[in-house]
Design a protein around this motif. Structure first.
Motif, PDB file in Angstrom:
ATOM      1  N   ILE A 280       0.834  -1.210   0.000  1.00  0.00           N
ATOM      2  CA  ILE A 280       0.000   0.000   0.000  1.00  0.00           C
ATOM      3  C   ILE A 280       0.862   1.251   0.000  1.00  0.00           C
ATOM      4  O   ILE A 280       0.603   2.206  -0.740  1.00  0.00           O
ATOM      5  N   ARG A 281       1.912   1.246   0.786  1.00  0.00           N
ATOM      6  CA  ARG A 281       2.745   2.445   0.868  1.00  0.00           C
ATOM      7  C   ARG A 281       3.590   2.642  -0.389  1.00  0.00           C
ATOM      8  O   ARG A 281       3.971   3.760  -0.724  1.00  0.00           O
ATOM      9  N   LYS A 282       3.881   1.550  -1.094  1.00  0.00           N
ATOM     10  CA  LYS A 282       4.565   1.682  -2.388  1.00  0.00           C
ATOM     11  C   LYS A 282       3.638   2.290  -3.430  1.00  0.00           C
ATOM     12  O   LYS A 282       4.025   3.150  -4.217  1.00  0.00           O
ATOM     13  N   ARG A 283       2.394   1.814  -3.459  1.00  0.00           N
ATOM     14  CA  ARG A 283       1.482   2.167  -4.548  1.00  0.00           C
ATOM     15  C   ARG A 283       0.717   3.455  -4.262  1.00  0.00           C
ATOM     16  O   ARG A 283       0.336   4.170  -5.176  1.00  0.00           O
ATOM     17  N   GLY A 284       0.418   3.718  -2.999  1.00  0.00           N
ATOM     18  CA  GLY A 284      -0.396   4.877  -2.684  1.00  0.00           C
ATOM     19  C   GLY A 284       0.401   6.167  -2.663  1.00  0.00           C
ATOM     20  O   GLY A 284       1.625   6.188  -2.801  1.00  0.00           O
ATOM     21  N   ASP A 285      -0.321   7.262  -2.455  1.00  0.00           N
ATOM     22  CA  ASP A 285       0.293   8.591  -2.449  1.00  0.00           C
ATOM     23  C   ASP A 285       0.388   9.093  -1.015  1.00  0.00           C
ATOM     24  O   ASP A 285      -0.583   9.589  -0.439  1.00  0.00           O
TER      25      ASP A 285
ATOM     26  N   ARG B  60      -4.008   6.982  -5.217  1.00  0.00           N
ATOM     27  CA  ARG B  60      -2.979   7.788  -5.878  1.00  0.00           C
ATOM     28  C   ARG B  60      -3.578   8.592  -7.028  1.00  0.00           C
ATOM     29  O   ARG B  60      -3.191   9.732  -7.279  1.00  0.00           O
ATOM     30  N   ALA B  61      -4.555   7.992  -7.759  1.00  0.00           N
ATOM     31  CA  ALA B  61      -5.149   8.687  -8.907  1.00  0.00           C
ATOM     32  C   ALA B  61      -6.094   9.794  -8.477  1.00  0.00           C
ATOM     33  O   ALA B  61      -6.182  10.834  -9.133  1.00  0.00           O
TER      34      ALA B  61
ATOM     35  N   GLN C 209      -4.760   3.889 -14.439  1.00  0.00           N
ATOM     36  CA  GLN C 209      -4.430   4.751 -13.304  1.00  0.00           C
ATOM     37  C   GLN C 209      -5.332   4.499 -12.105  1.00  0.00           C
ATOM     38  O   GLN C 209      -4.900   4.577 -10.957  1.00  0.00           O
ATOM     39  N   TYR C 210      -6.600   4.181 -12.366  1.00  0.00           N
ATOM     40  CA  TYR C 210      -7.532   3.952 -11.273  1.00  0.00           C
ATOM     41  C   TYR C 210      -7.466   2.531 -10.724  1.00  0.00           C
ATOM     42  O   TYR C 210      -8.273   2.163  -9.867  1.00  0.00           O
ATOM     43  N   GLY C 211      -6.530   1.732 -11.225  1.00  0.00           N
ATOM     44  CA  GLY C 211      -6.371   0.379 -10.705  1.00  0.00           C
ATOM     45  C   GLY C 211      -7.431  -0.591 -11.190  1.00  0.00           C
ATOM     46  O   GLY C 211      -7.622  -1.652 -10.595  1.00  0.00           O
ATOM     47  N   LEU C 212      -8.120  -0.242 -12.279  1.00  0.00           N
ATOM     48  CA  LEU C 212      -9.201  -1.075 -12.785  1.00  0.00           C
ATOM     49  C   LEU C 212      -8.739  -2.082 -13.828  1.00  0.00           C
ATOM     50  O   LEU C 212      -9.466  -3.024 -14.145  1.00  0.00           O
ATOM     51  N   ALA C 213      -7.553  -1.890 -14.380  1.00  0.00           N
ATOM     52  CA  ALA C 213      -7.054  -2.782 -15.429  1.00  0.00           C
ATOM     53  C   ALA C 213      -5.544  -2.690 -15.491  1.00  0.00           C
ATOM     54  O   ALA C 213      -4.937  -1.725 -15.018  1.00  0.00           O
ATOM     55  N   LYS C 214      -4.943  -3.694 -16.070  1.00  0.00           N
ATOM     56  CA  LYS C 214      -3.522  -3.703 -16.384  1.00  0.00           C
ATOM     57  C   LYS C 214      -3.370  -3.500 -17.883  1.00  0.00           C
ATOM     58  O   LYS C 214      -4.129  -4.063 -18.678  1.00  0.00           O
ATOM     59  N   VAL C 215      -2.392  -2.718 -18.285  1.00  0.00           N
ATOM     60  CA  VAL C 215      -2.123  -2.484 -19.699  1.00  0.00           C
ATOM     61  C   VAL C 215      -0.690  -2.871 -19.966  1.00  0.00           C
ATOM     62  O   VAL C 215       0.247  -2.307 -19.388  1.00  0.00           O
ATOM     63  N   GLY C 216      -0.488  -3.890 -20.818  1.00  0.00           N
ATOM     64  CA  GLY C 216       0.850  -4.390 -21.102  1.00  0.00           C
ATOM     65  C   GLY C 216       1.565  -3.579 -22.151  1.00  0.00           C
ATOM     66  O   GLY C 216       0.972  -2.733 -22.845  1.00  0.00           O
TER      67      GLY C 216
END
Length: 999
Positions: free
Chosen positions: A339-344, A373-374, A475-482
């Motif tokens: 969480i601390r890595k990914r969040g703001d 974060r977004a 950005q909103y954590g709803l999907a991964k884009v390769g």
């Protein structure tokens, strides 16, 4: 004054743009990621080469990229998927040292080394095709050098030469591996346990290791991290999306190409070749099957030795199949760290609260941190929203196993997105009706003119808006884009979305999915260039419920997918989809092209019959073909001469030949030819093609002279219409060789096959079924002309290649086994011949039945081998049963019947029934002269045996006279030094073996 090289607007600049137009967008994107170029204010359109070059040309100078544009060109030049690497190297050498954007005096060799080092450190590659580059590892001390095929040895030759100390380094094989997660957290014990398990349990043979656990715990992320962390210990790493078997076969087919193995259109056989190659190569390899659902789909695709196999799955059954490691939720410290890595700027206290609320589920933690974060939403506000939505879910009575934490997050996201970004919400809703595999952005772009609802429809027509929408999902954590421009939504998120949609929104999302997949359909499944697109569509077709659509374009996409699966060798996948489509469409009474008599229903049924036939379900295939033909004929929209009717009719002749109804097959072929002439005319390609099929039936009925005349006519027509080098023209040359063999003109058959086989192989490939059959014909012709040693070499190789291509139960493999057995027996090796012939005969009986002509032909050869081994009683019993069956089914003048009759006389001699042997020989000789002609080598064999029978029963003068005539005739037909001529001249009885023809 001209612009300096590399500056915007210069000729050098324009030349680079021209070179990059041949490079795929995925390769351009991966090169930029590899060199750590920061994204522009908007995600670039990787298909816009000029825009990409302008962006990179304007990047600031850094230590890693002192000349960004030159570095970019050189990085692409090292990518083996880029077609013009040499030209890019040349551009680099001319432009890099003078690039004004660098403000540095840098020698091109120095800059090239910087690019190389950067590439090595990042280990990022494009399209799963350009592998990581590293030095070959040292073998463990005392370890034996494993055998490797010439193809594999060739594939390990250095592919590039670096300037790092002048060392020459081979390109390693690396494919399909997802990008590494820079925020991967914890799991150290699991990674260590996994490494130890693979090392200790795969020491003697390959024992796959399974990572299993519920959705959202990070099984795939753990496998990805393992691959990157231990990549230096492997020479080959191949990642396979394993939820759909067709995707597995497609991936292994590509691996076969990368290994330099012989290419085949049948992807299942290609996969088998890969398994065999990996079991013998000196490469250290790792294969990862990600999200494998059904053990039956994978168990046959594990090499027997040589490396490691890792598998991820939600299916707990795997734990009872192979060794398994369970992946559970995070420990609390791991949750807080992520969480601390990914969040703001989230405090430890807030991270603890989030982890507690989200149950330490990695997927939910990642989503919540990305959202924070977004949106910069305070954690306290997020937790209030979360609690509210959890209470709503619990009030709805969701089951205990429902992913409540993920559902709460999705509800929070939708509540905001539907107001602030409706296109993003609509794109996410689309994934409720797609598969869990990544969705290529190329499929979305292909649907820009399709009937997709607004506002998503407008987004698809604008590449900038589409890039923004995809970026918002990420950005909103709803999907991964390769890096390959593919969007993936976690299956738990898909489940929550689908269950949360209102009836109207569900129908809208379903229709959008149908429109997008239908629009992406290339409508040419037989074209290899389209296979990659069909592979992208396939994982989403059934989850989208495309078979339930009422739109004609959707039906066509399903039909083409059934056909695609068949042509790549996934007959089982083709059958499953065909069964589903036919079952659903027969009941649909609303769509005009569906229902029991609808056009698309009947086409799908015809394709289903093809798949069933390939899988050995021949009786049902025949039944479906006959029913489908009748429905086409009775439908006023089609009738007897419609293309669909004629395509179906052409398959029935094959059905009947496989069923052993040779007369019925010929009658069907005659009908097919006449209808084609009426519909297309005599000179049309389709008419010529089915005329060639008629010759196949004539050959199987031993009417070789007629078949030869038909094939000559077909060959002449093809040479005029499609040319000398067309695959069907070359096939006709092989068919003529088969005719000549049946006519006893062995030398002509050999000369014809020798002349055209190299061209045949060059045009369609060494492993094409037509070429494999031609190699078998060459082996047969060599044996019949007395070149026994060369014949054995070709027969062995052909049996090996055909068995590898099709498996041991295929008709072609069984006939190749009989050819090899006949050759071994001729060379005085009846023991090995017996082993081969016994296996083939048993398979013929199991697959075709005891009374099928091909089974009876194999039994005839078996009895010859038994006599050679001295097992006369068994040979007599077998020939007696075979002769009765052949006489009843094919008549006493068929070539097979004549062969077994001549051979049975040999049994009678061994049983001391000399008068009976003479009577049978005399009768067989008369029939053979009538059916085959007096100079056919088998007629002369019958004559030689008859002469010996006359001598044995007291007619010495008549016998010797006939024997002398026969030896003279054999000298003229085969040559005086031919082994059979010599043997008969010495008084040895002749044997008449059979080479089963392809149906």
């Amino acid at each position: 004054m001209t612009d300096p090289p590399g500056s915007p607007g210069s000729a050098d600049h324009a030349r680079l743009i021209s070179l990059l137009r041949t490079v795929s967008p995925a390769s351009l994107a991966a090169a930029a990621v590899d060199l750590s170029f920061g994204s522009p204010s908007e995600d670039p359109d990787w298909a816009d080469v000029e825009g990409i070059v302008r962006w990179i040309d304007g990047l600031p100078v850094t230590v890693d990229a002192p000349a960004p544009l030159a570095c970019f060109a050189e990085r692409l030049a090292h990518d083996p998927t880029v077609p013009n690497g040499t030209e890019l190297h040349a551009w680099f050498d001319s432009a890099s040292g003078l690039d004004p954007s660098s403000r540095l005096e840098i020698h091109s060799a120095t800059l090239r080394n910087l690019v190389r080092l950067r590439t090595l450190s990042n280990q990022i590659y494009t399209d799963g095709d350009a592998g990581p580059i590293g030095r070959p590892s040292a073998r463990h001390e005392g370890e034996a050098e494993p055998l490797s095929s010439p193809a594999l040895a060739h594939s390990l030759l250095p592919a590039t030469e670096t300037e790092l100390g002048g060392a020459r380094e081979p390109v390693r094989i690396w494919g399909g591996v997802p990008l590494r997660n820079p925020d991967f957290t914890g799991r150290e014990t699991l990674l260590s346990d996994l490494r130890k398990a693979l090392e200790t349990r795969s020491a003697a043979s390959v024992l796959p290791q399974t990572l299993h656990g519920m959705g959202g715990v990070g099984k795939t992320q753990l496998a990805v991290e393992f691959v990157y962390r231990y990549q230096e210990q492997y020479d080959l790493v191949w990642w396979i999306a394993a939820e759909q078997q067709s995707l597995v076969l497609q991936s292994l087919h590509e691996l076969a190409r990368r290994l330099g193995l012989p290419q085949t259109e049948d992807m299942r056989q290609s996969a088998i070749m890969v398994m065999d190659a990996l079991a013998t190569t000196s490469l250290r390899w790792l294969i990862v099957y990600d999200n494998a659902l059904n053990p039956d789909d994978i168990t046959g695709l594990v090499p027997s030795a040589g490396g490691h196999v890792l598998l991820t799955s939600r299916n707990q059954t795997w734990a009872s199949v192979w060794d398994a490691i369970e992946v559970d939720v995070f420990d609390r410290p791991e949750s807080v760290e992520l969480i601390r890595k990914r969040g703001d700027v989230i405090t430890r206290e807030d991270a603890e609260r989030l982890a507690e609320k989200l149950g330490d589920l990695p997927l939910a933690l990642d989503q919540a941190a990305s959202w924070q974060r977004a949106t910069r939403m305070p954690v306290s506000e997020y937790l209030e929203l979360f609690d509210h939505h959890v209470r709503e879910l619990l009030d709805e009575g969701r089951p205990a196993n429902y992913p409540t934490t993920v559902a709460a997050f999705v509800n929070i996201a939708f509540e905001r997105l539907r107001t602030e970004a409706p296109a993003v919400a609509q794109l996410l809703e689309l994934f409720a009706y797609l598969g869990a595999e990544p969705l290529s952005v190329s499929l979305l772009r292909a649907a820009k003119n399709s009937a997709v609802s607004q506002p998503l429809g407008s987004v698809l027509r604008d590449s900038i808006k589409l890039n923004r929408t995809i970026r918002a999902l990420r950005q909103y954590g709803l999907a991964k884009v390769g890096g390959d421009q593919a969007i993936q939504v976690h299956r738990l998120v898909q489940l929550v979305i689908r269950e949360g949609l209102s009836e109207d929104l569900a129908e809208q999302s379903r229709r959008n999915a149908h429109a997008i997949l239908a629009a992406a359909n290339p409508e040419a499944p037989g074209n290899r260039e389209n296979w990659s697109t069909y592979a992208l569509i396939e994982p989403h077709l059934q989850p989208a419920g495309l078979v339930h659509s009422d739109e004609r374009e959707a039906h066509q996409a399903v039909i083409d997918q059934i056909r695609y699966l068949y042509v790549i060798g996934d007959a089982e996948g083709s059958r499953r989809l065909g069964e589903l489509a036919v079952s659903v469409w027969q009941k649909n009474r609303t769509a005009p092209n569906l229902g029991p008599d609808g056009e698309h229903t009947l086409i799908a049924t015809r394709h289903l019959a093809n798949a069933l036939r390939q899988l050995g379900m021949t009786e049902r295939a025949k039944t479906l073909d006959i029913e489908t033909l009748d429905r086409f004929e009775q439908n006023p929209d089609f009738g007897r001469l419609h293309e669909h009717t004629l395509f179906t009719l052409a398959g029935i002749g094959v059905d009947l030949r496989i069923a052993g109804d040779l007369q019925g097959a010929l009658a069907s072929e005659d009908d097919t030819v006449e209808r084609h002439r009426a519909a297309y005319g005599d000179d049309d390609y389709e008419t010529i093609r089915v005329l060639g099929n008629r010759a196949v039936s004539l050959r199987m009925l031993s009417r070789f002279s007629e078949a030869y005349e038909v094939d000559l006519e077909v060959l002449s027509a093809l040479q005029e219409t499609v040319g000398e080098n067309h695959w069907l023209t070359l096939l006709m040359q092989s068919n003529l060789a088969r005719d000549l063999y049946g006519l006893g003109r062995y030398s002509e058959a050999l000369e014809l096959q020798r002349n055209f086989l190299p061209l045949h192989a060059a045009v369609i490939g060494e492993r094409h079924p037509h070429v494999l059959l031609a190699h078998r014909m060459l082996a047969i012709a060599l044996r019949k002309t007395g070149a026994f040693g060369e014949a054995l070499t070709y027969a062995r190789n052909n049996y090996r290649d055909v068995s590898a291509r099709y498996g041991p139960d295929h008709e072609y493999a069984l006939s190749a086994a009989m050819t090899l057995a006949n050759t071994l027996r001729t060379l005085g090796q009846p023991g090995e011949a017996r082993n081969l012939a016994t296996g083939a005969l048993n398979r013929y009986r199991r697959l075709y039945g005891d009374e099928h002509p091909l089974t009876l032909a194999a039994a005839t050869n078996m009895s010859i081998i038994l006599r050679a081994l001295g097992e006369h009683r068994d040979a007599l019993d077998l020939d007696q049963r075979t002769l009765g069956a052949l006489t009843g089914s094919l008549g006493d003048e068929h070539s097979y019947t004549l062969c077994v009759a001549a051979n049975h006389a040999n049994n009678l001699v061994q049983a001391h029934e000399l008068a009976a042997a003479r009577d049978l020989s005399e009768k067989t000789l008369a029939l053979s002269r009538s059916a085959r002609g007096p100079q056919h080598p088998y007629t002369l064999a019958c004559a030689a045996n008859t002469a010996l029978d006359r001598i044995a029963t007291g007619n010495d003068a008549g016998g010797r006279s006939l024997l002398d005539e026969t030896v003279l005739a054999l000298s003229e037909a085969l040559g005086p030094d031919h082994p059979e001529t010599v043997d008969i001249g010495r008084g040895k009885r002749a044997e008449c073996d059979i080479e089963p023809p392809p149906t």
